[in-house]
Design an enzyme around this catalytic site. Structure first.
Site: not given
Length: 358
Positions: A16-17, A37-38, A98, A164, A177
């Site tokens: 989504i980013a 990011s991690r 969301k 997901r 979702d």
């Protein structure tokens, strides 16, 4: 006079980013300032396509940057409240993906945003397209009093490695979702005050325990009803919406991502709009009402987010907060019904994560 752009940092480098980053980068009102990011390597790989954006390791380091005005939170749902709370506490405006963890979680965040005088907006993109406001404005004239709404949203999807299918990070699965959009359509077009009754049926993936399909009916006050059917199992992309009133109906076949410029779709020859029908009209009598837009709904969302940061209109910010909370309240009710079903039929719900909504 040149307008100062709102500098946005992104927390998270998932799918989504990658959709929103180019919209931020191309905006005349915002610019992509930093991405975290991690691991630094993932952030560096992400910003390689965005000149001027800085790679940062970890959300805390991005939030602490003085050159970041706002944070777009594209993390798994399990981490959203924590990251958003830290961003708001640090004085950053927040655009958050969301669904939220729960309505109670969102209430805590919205209270913090009000206390800090900051903007908190969910990243539901279709509501920013001019079609949504055009339909709302013309509902009464075209169909009388809205009474019922049906939405059907399916995308064929079966990658169990995807988040997901992770009931820990995304506990609501397809319901969170996809039914989020159905409930936001309820808020936008039916505008009910209260939910009075609900029934939901869900299907779980036998391997991961994730919810992969959900169908339900909701009864609201004043006799308004909504039905929804969402998931990953239909084998085709379906995004249909019908709102029925006392004197007609309005329909869309692309209510989530318009065919013309929704991500994954780029069809400039397909007009965006909605169909009006009434009486005994046949297909030849259906009226297509076009609602053109020069920019995609994702781009419009970024522009509206930047505008609300600049103008500081508290009343307008409250409208967005209210819509988000109502959407999440209805989604929570769906999830609670799914959990009730899981408890009643444990043999049919392998590995289901019975998360409550704190």
């Amino acid at each position: 006079m040149t307008m100062t752009k709102v500098k946005i940092g992104i927390v998270g480098t998932g799918f989504i980013a990658t959709i929103l980053a180019p919209q931020i980068q191309s905006s005349k009102k915002a610019r992509l300032d930093a991405v975290s990011s991690r691991t630094l390597a993932k952030a560096e790989s992400f910003v390689a396509n965005y000149p001027g954006a800085i790679a940062v390791e970890g959300a805390d380091h991005l939030i602490a940057r003085d050159d970041v005005d706002a944070v777009y939170i594209a993390t798994p749902t399990s981490a959203k409240e924590d990251v958003a709370s830290r961003a708001l506490t640090a004085g950053k405006h927040v655009l958050i993906e969301k669904p939220l963890h729960s309505a109670a979680s969102f209430k805590r965040l919205s209270a913090l945003a009000r206390q800090k005088g900051l903007l908190l907006m969910d990243a539901t993109h279709f509501v920013h397209h001019p079609r949504t406001s055009a339909m709302r404005q013309r509902l009464a004239a075209l169909i009388g009093a809205p009474r019922s709404l049906h939405t059907m949203f399916y995308f064929p999807f079966s990658d169990r490695e995807n988040i997901r299918f992770d009931p820990i990070d995304e506990p609501m699965g397809a319901a969170g979702d996809m039914a989020w959009y159905s409930m936001r359509a309820v808020v936008e077009y039916l505008a009910p005050d209260a939910l009075e009754d609900i029934k939901v049926f869900a299907e779980w993936d036998p391997h991961s325990g994730a919810v992969i399909r959900a169908t339900g009916v909701l009864q609201f006050n004043a006799g308004k009803t909504a039905t929804f059917d969402v998931g990953y199992t239909a084998g085709a992309a379906v995004m249909e919406l019908t709102v029925a009133g006392t004197s007609g109906i309005l329909t869309q076949d692309d209510f989530v991502l318009d065919w013309q410029s929704g991500f994954g779709f780029d069809n400039p020859d397909i007009q965006t709009g909605f169909i009006h029908r009434s009486g005994l009209a046949t297909r030849n009598d259906f009226a297509f009402i076009e609602t053109p837009s020069e920019r995609s709904q994702h781009a419009l969302m970024i522009d509206n987010f930047a505008d609300l940061i600049r103008n500081g209109d508290a009343a307008e910010r409250e409208i967005w907060l209210s819509a988000t909370e109502k959407t999440q309240v209805f989604l929570d009710a769906i999830w609670q019904e799914i959990q009730t079903q899981a408890r009643a039929s444990p043999a049919m719900t392998p590995q289901v994560n019975m998360r409550e909504n704190p």
